[in-house]
Design a protein around this motif. Structure first.
Motif, PDB file in Angstrom:
ATOM      1  N   SER A 128      -1.572   1.382   3.189  1.00 45.61           N
ATOM      2  CA  SER A 128      -1.792   1.073   1.966  1.00 45.61           C
ATOM      3  C   SER A 128      -2.417   1.899   1.164  1.00 45.61           C
ATOM      4  O   SER A 128      -2.409   2.095  -0.084  1.00 45.61           O
ATOM      5  CB  SER A 128      -2.568  -0.327   2.132  1.00 45.61           C
ATOM      6  N   HIS A 152      -4.240  -3.422  -0.526  1.00 46.27           N
ATOM      7  CA  HIS A 152      -2.974  -4.051  -0.487  1.00 46.27           C
ATOM      8  C   HIS A 152      -2.675  -5.222  -1.184  1.00 46.27           C
ATOM      9  O   HIS A 152      -1.457  -5.726  -1.218  1.00 46.27           O
ATOM     10  CB  HIS A 152      -2.961  -4.220   1.046  1.00 46.27           C
ATOM     11  N   ASN A 210       0.637  -3.227  -4.688  1.00 43.98           N
ATOM     12  CA  ASN A 210      -0.362  -2.053  -4.390  1.00 43.98           C
ATOM     13  C   ASN A 210      -0.010  -1.093  -5.115  1.00 43.98           C
ATOM     14  O   ASN A 210       0.657  -0.073  -4.990  1.00 43.98           O
ATOM     15  CB  ASN A 210      -0.096  -1.844  -2.697  1.00 43.98           C
TER      16      ASN A 210
END
Length: 376
Positions: free
Chosen positions: A138, A57, A34
């Motif tokens: 994320s 992510h 990420n």
């Protein structure tokens, strides 16, 4: 936090996908799933930004999905290319230009009908996943920029953390929202070519219009280092060099090239120059005094095409839908319209060449990118 800035350029957006594919491969080698918590997109870059955000992510997987999407793109996935639809739009413009003053009718809104693009985005973007990424941490923020035709203000629509404050500067501001397909359509509505898009009783066009600081929204959202991907080769293009040697007045196609490039491509290069100058200035200031200045250094990597995309488009101009090619010839020689063609050539052969070019340019920057990702 690292930020990703994706600029505009119609079909040139395929180049960004190639660079992102290379970045995804480098991130896999580094064990980095990420790499970007803040993502900003404008015009074609808005499409890529939204797709990356929903799967940030697993960044390498997101780039694979983008590559598959652009590699199989056709013009009729973006705008209607059949003679009936194109003829209807042409007749409407002809009628309004000739008798519109007598009838008081509303003129044509654009040269192309982009209703297929709306369906393409609806089928390939899931904004519920963007909210999922924000909730799980994320993604910190997604920013999509468009221009409000009502007051000529550049609006960055932001979906992200509640900690992000809205901002307002001269002719540019932010608004918090829940992203929808309409935000992406609005940001990518190239003026005159694509129709304005209605959003909450306002009409918006391409986010590149009057956007003099395309890196700014990503910084406002909290990024302190940037990867910026442009879509034009640095320096004078082959088209511009040829124009210098061509005697006589420029064709309408040549003028359209200049106007579109100034609207779509110039601002990202100027903003990068501005960032570079600020960084160089701050490096000359003693560290003890830097906190007293209203500036901060922003480490960045800027990747742009090593080849002239206009030239690639000119070589593949025969791939344009026949009706579009016919209309462009009415503006002047197709050689004069190479830049314009590059915005509209949503065809697999062109997009795949740009993806490959972007991938090679990204891999050629891998050492610089590895240093960028290693920054604390």
């Amino acid at each position: 936090m690292r930020g990703l800035v994706l600029s505009g350029g119609g079909a040139r957006g395929a180049y960004q996908v190639g660079v992102l594919k290379a970045v995804g491969q480098i991130c896999t080698e580094l064990g980095l799933q990420n790499p970007f918590q803040i993502i900003g997109g404008v015009s074609a870059g808005a499409i890529n930004a939204a797709k990356i955000a929903e799967a940030c992510h697993d960044f390498p997987k997101a780039t694979e999905a983008l590559t598959a999407l652009w590699s199989n793109l056709h013009s009729d996935n973006v705008f209607k290319t059949d003679p009936v639809s194109m003829g209807r739009i042409g007749l409407q413009w002809l009628g309004e230009l000739s008798i519109g003053g007598l009838t008081g009718a509303t003129g044509g809104r654009s040269l192309l009908d982009t209703s297929p693009l709306g369906k393409l985005l609806q089928d390939n973007l899931d904004f519920s996943h963007v909210e999922d990424r924000i909730r799980e941490g994320s993604l910190y923020a997604l920013g999509i920029t468009a221009m409000d035709y009502r007051n000529s203000t550049t609006i960055t629509f932001v979906q992200g953390s509640e900690k992000i404050s809205t901002w307002e500067r001269a002719r540019r501001k932010s608004e918090k929202c829940k992203m929808r397909v309409e935000h992406i359509l609005a940001s990518s509505a190239i003026p005159l070519l694509f129709p304005p898009v209605a959003l909450d009783h306002r009409y918006f066009g391409d986010g590149c219009i009057r956007n003099q600081a395309p890196c700014s929204p990503t910084l406002h959202m909290g990024a302190d280092k940037l990867l910026v991907i442009g879509v034009r080769k640095q320096g004078m293009s082959a088209d511009e060099r040829a124009a210098i040697k061509t005697p006589g007045a420029p064709s309408v196609a040549r003028i359209a090239n200049v106007l579109l490039n100034s609207v779509m491509l110039d601002s990202i290069e100027m903003d990068i120059e501005r960032l570079k100058r600020i960084n160089e200035f701050l490096n000359q200031v003693p560290e003890a005094h830097r906190d007293q200045l209203n500036f901060r250094a922003v480490p960045f990597v800027f990747i742009s095409p090593s080849a002239d995309i206009g030239q690639i488009a000119a070589r593949l101009s025969s791939k344009l839908p026949r009706v579009v090619r016919y209309l462009l010839k009415g503006l002047g020689p197709l050689e004069d319209a190479s830049e314009l063609i590059s915005y509209l050539l949503f065809e697999p052969e062109f997009c795949r060449q740009l993806i490959e070019l972007g991938y090679q340019d990204g891999m050629n920057k891998q050492e610089e990118l590895k240093q960028f990702f290693a920054l604390p």
